[in-house]
Motif scaffolding. Structure first.
Motif, PDB file in Angstrom:
ATOM      1  N   SER A 147      19.518 -18.295   3.161  1.00 19.56           N
ATOM      2  CA  SER A 147      19.191 -19.627   3.738  1.00 19.56           C
ATOM      3  C   SER A 147      19.541 -19.629   5.081  1.00 19.56           C
ATOM      4  O   SER A 147      20.154 -20.792   5.424  1.00 19.56           O
ATOM      5  N   GLU A 148      19.760 -18.694   5.931  1.00 14.25           N
ATOM      6  CA  GLU A 148      20.389 -18.822   7.187  1.00 14.25           C
ATOM      7  C   GLU A 148      19.909 -19.847   8.012  1.00 14.25           C
ATOM      8  O   GLU A 148      20.869 -20.656   8.642  1.00 14.25           O
ATOM      9  N   ILE A 149      18.759 -20.228   8.152  1.00 15.66           N
ATOM     10  CA  ILE A 149      18.298 -21.247   8.892  1.00 15.66           C
ATOM     11  C   ILE A 149      18.720 -22.547   8.517  1.00 15.66           C
ATOM     12  O   ILE A 149      18.806 -23.685   9.389  1.00 15.66           O
ATOM     13  N   TYR A 150      19.280 -22.774   7.205  1.00 16.73           N
ATOM     14  CA  TYR A 150      20.025 -24.093   6.981  1.00 16.73           C
ATOM     15  C   TYR A 150      21.398 -23.791   7.065  1.00 16.73           C
ATOM     16  O   TYR A 150      22.314 -24.606   6.014  1.00 16.73           O
ATOM     17  N   ASP A 151      22.015 -23.063   7.698  1.00 14.47           N
ATOM     18  CA  ASP A 151      23.693 -22.661   7.704  1.00 14.47           C
ATOM     19  C   ASP A 151      24.137 -21.769   6.736  1.00 14.47           C
ATOM     20  O   ASP A 151      25.053 -21.681   6.555  1.00 14.47           O
ATOM     21  N   GLY A 152      23.138 -21.452   5.794  1.00 20.33           N
ATOM     22  CA  GLY A 152      23.613 -20.461   4.983  1.00 20.33           C
ATOM     23  C   GLY A 152      24.064 -21.094   3.597  1.00 20.33           C
ATOM     24  O   GLY A 152      24.095 -22.248   3.684  1.00 20.33           O
ATOM     25  N   LEU A 153      24.329 -20.312   2.533  1.00 18.18           N
ATOM     26  CA  LEU A 153      24.774 -20.792   1.456  1.00 18.18           C
ATOM     27  C   LEU A 153      26.116 -20.019   0.987  1.00 18.18           C
ATOM     28  O   LEU A 153      25.809 -18.690   1.082  1.00 18.18           O
ATOM     29  N   GLN A 154      27.088 -20.719   0.760  1.00 19.91           N
ATOM     30  CA  GLN A 154      28.425 -20.033   0.832  1.00 19.91           C
ATOM     31  C   GLN A 154      27.995 -18.824  -0.582  1.00 19.91           C
ATOM     32  O   GLN A 154      27.750 -19.212  -1.644  1.00 19.91           O
ATOM     33  N   ALA A 155      28.594 -17.588  -0.193  1.00 18.62           N
ATOM     34  CA  ALA A 155      28.635 -16.331  -1.024  1.00 18.62           C
ATOM     35  C   ALA A 155      27.268 -16.119  -1.519  1.00 18.62           C
ATOM     36  O   ALA A 155      27.351 -15.713  -2.874  1.00 18.62           O
ATOM     37  N   VAL A 156      26.326 -16.487  -1.114  1.00 15.75           N
ATOM     38  CA  VAL A 156      25.081 -15.981  -1.555  1.00 15.75           C
ATOM     39  C   VAL A 156      24.283 -15.174  -0.244  1.00 15.75           C
ATOM     40  O   VAL A 156      24.356 -15.714   0.837  1.00 15.75           O
TER      41      VAL A 156
END
Length: 492
Positions: free
Chosen positions: A30-39
């Motif tokens: 979900s990089e466009i939303y700043d990413g999701l930690q450790a995914v």
RNA sequence: GCGGGAGUAGCUCAGUCGGUAGAGCGAUAGCCUUCCAAGCUAUAGGUCGCGGGUUCGAAUCUCGUCUCCCGCUCCA
């Protein structure tokens, strides 16, 4: 000196991470939303590489061992599974930090220690009351209550000596979710934290329907989910990850023999898929998990140090025994030779697909200086085992005219049913070679003017950049032979 | 969770004293071209991580927040 090496190695790791993103291997989720930690997500090349790794494992397990079969169990399992496995009780620890010493403690342990203190001073009633109180609070999941209790009892940090605590937080290993459209407590289930339990609960199904005789194994590749305290190092420690597990069921007492055997076989596999022997080692566990009587890790030397990529555990009859207890179903095997029933012992091999992937990628990433003098330049390529490479061959007309693209297309269309290949005619041939070096394509097939005359093409080898001229009709066999899993499996 | 560092184009990075954003590489469409990213032309791509605040004006100062990296802590 050592610092310098570390810095250089960290740079290399950074380059590997950048490379993974730039060339479609791994993207942050979900990089466009700043990413999701450790995914993380696998891209167009990453998925091919990972699938090939999984296939190499699957074939090595099931195809090479007539007494091993595979299954694909669901991620959702009956909640009691995790009581039996020890995950519910074993990994639900209330944590607390001391703000001054920055030390982290198990909140329940702090209180228990205090109680022990009272007991030592002869204040047994006080100690018992405290323990009872704690039990009640934990039972009702009252974290605030546990915090209040710690403050009330003036429990201090052994390091800083202060009472300056953070709030009590629950460390939950497992992710929970709701099964069914109406949410209530009864329908809370977990995302599995390991694939192994799917194998254990199916032990009898497979044994009976497959007429399996001990010793035998059940293999599975699948997703597992864990909340990590610290999730770091790119795809090394992810919250959602994929395991390649095999549970080997043996006669009680034979477990160490098979433990040693699998220890050897698994290391061989890692070497066979291209990890160098000097970067692999065993790491024996001194402290054993609740279910094991022997455990060893296979570690790979990543740029950030030796880290586990696979664990081999002798799990005894812990799992099957507990499932018997909780399910009240007999999970036993009748051994004709011994003429008796028993709960089999289990030797587990559990490899992280994402970790093996990362090891393979780190190992394959090569920066070289080639040429002399003015001609000298940097060359970056992925030295992947040909069987693992996302693309096996690129079909490249040397120029985009004179009927060469048409000829090349014909070759492509003829090979595409047998091989994962691509066709490209954009840019100079040199650029195209480089592009394929960067994703680890082992072979580039060039169609030139001579091809039109005598139906021969050149094959350019990624690692050496050497070319050989071969007949078009030989291409299929030649490339298939060199990119086949057989070359890996023969070494297993 | 704590401490430190960072976040500007797909990638690597500039951006001065606060004055509305640049380079190289890459990408795309062509041209040229018989073998290793290097020729020519054109094009696309950024609310400077996000949200407040200060200011006439913020990539720049400030606060918060998110993400990543390093170390500690924890860990099956």
């Amino acid at each position: 000196m050592e610092d310098k090496t570390t810095i250089i190695e960290n740079d290399i790791f950074k380059n590997v991470v950048s490379h993974a993103k730039e060339y479609g291997f791994v993207f942050p989720s979900s990089e466009i939303y700043d990413g999701l930690q450790a995914v993380y997500d696998y891209g167009q090349n990453g998925v091919e590489l990972k699938n090939n790794i999984k296939q190499a494992w699957w074939k090595a397990m099931t195809q090479l061992h007539e007494n091993i079969v595979g299954i694909d169990a669901a991620i959702f399992m009956h909640p009691t599974t995790w009581k039996a496995s020890g995950h519910v009780d074993g990994f639900n620890d209330p944590m607390i930090d001391n703000k001054d010493s920055k030390k982290r403690y198990r909140a329940d342990v702090l209180v228990e220690e205090k109680a022990a203190e009272y007991a030592a001073k002869g204040e047994q009633t006080k100690a018992d009351d405290l323990v009872k109180k704690l039990a009640r609070l934990l039972e009702s999941n009252d974290l605030k209550g546990v915090y209040d209790l710690i403050v009330e009892e003036k429990i201090t940090c052994p390091v800083s000596g202060t009472c300056n605590w953070t709030e009590v937080r629950q460390f939950n290993l497992m992710f929970s979710t709701q099964l069914g459209s109406v949410a209530d407590d009864a329908s809370t289930i977990y995302l599995r934290p390991e694939t192994a339990q799917g194998i254990f609960v199916n032990f009898l199904n497979v044994q009976k329907t497959g007429r399996m005789k001990i010793p035998f194994g059940i293999a599975q590749i699948g997703k597992a989910f864990r909340n990590e305290i610290v999730a770091r190092q790119f795809t090394f420690r992810m919250r959602e990850f994929e395991q390649m597990e095999m549970q080997f069921f043996v006669r009680p007492g034979d477990e160490m023999k098979y433990y040693e055997e699998w220890k050897t076989l698994r290391l061989k596999w890692h070497k066979a898929i291209g990890l160098p022997a000097e970067k692999l080692k065993y790491h024996k566990h001194e402290k054993l998990a609740h279910y094991a009587n022997a455990a060893v890790d296979i570690e790979y030397e990543f740029p950030f140090g030796y880290k586990e990529i696979e664990g081999i555990h002798s799990r005894t009859d812990f799992d099957l025994g507990n499932h018997e207890k909780y399910s009240k179903k007999k999970l036993q095997y009748f051994d004709n030779e011994l003429n008796k029933n028993y709960v089999p012992y289990v030797v587990e091999t559990s490899a992280g697909a994402d970790r093996v992937f990362l090891a393979i990628l780190c190992n394959a990433y090569t920066e070289e200086t080639v040429g002399d003098g003015e001609q000298q330049k940097q060359r970056t390529y992925l030295k992947l085992h040909p069987a693992l490479a996302p693309i096996k061959a690129a079909i490249l007309p040397i120029v985009k005219k004179d009927g060469l693209p048409e000829k090349a297309r014909k070759i492509y269309d003829d090979l595409k049913y047998d091989l994962r290949i691509t066709y490209e005619d954009k840019d100079t041939i040199g650029k195209r070679y480089t592009r394929h070096d960067l994703i680890g394509t082992p072979f580039c097939v060039a169609i030139d003017h001579q091809t039109l005359e005598d139906d021969t093409v050149t094959i350019r080898h990624r690692d050496t950049m050497q070319q050989e001229r071969v007949k078009i009709e030989e291409l299929r066999l030649k490339i298939r032979k060199q990119t086949s899993f057989k070359s890996i499996l023969e070494l297993c």
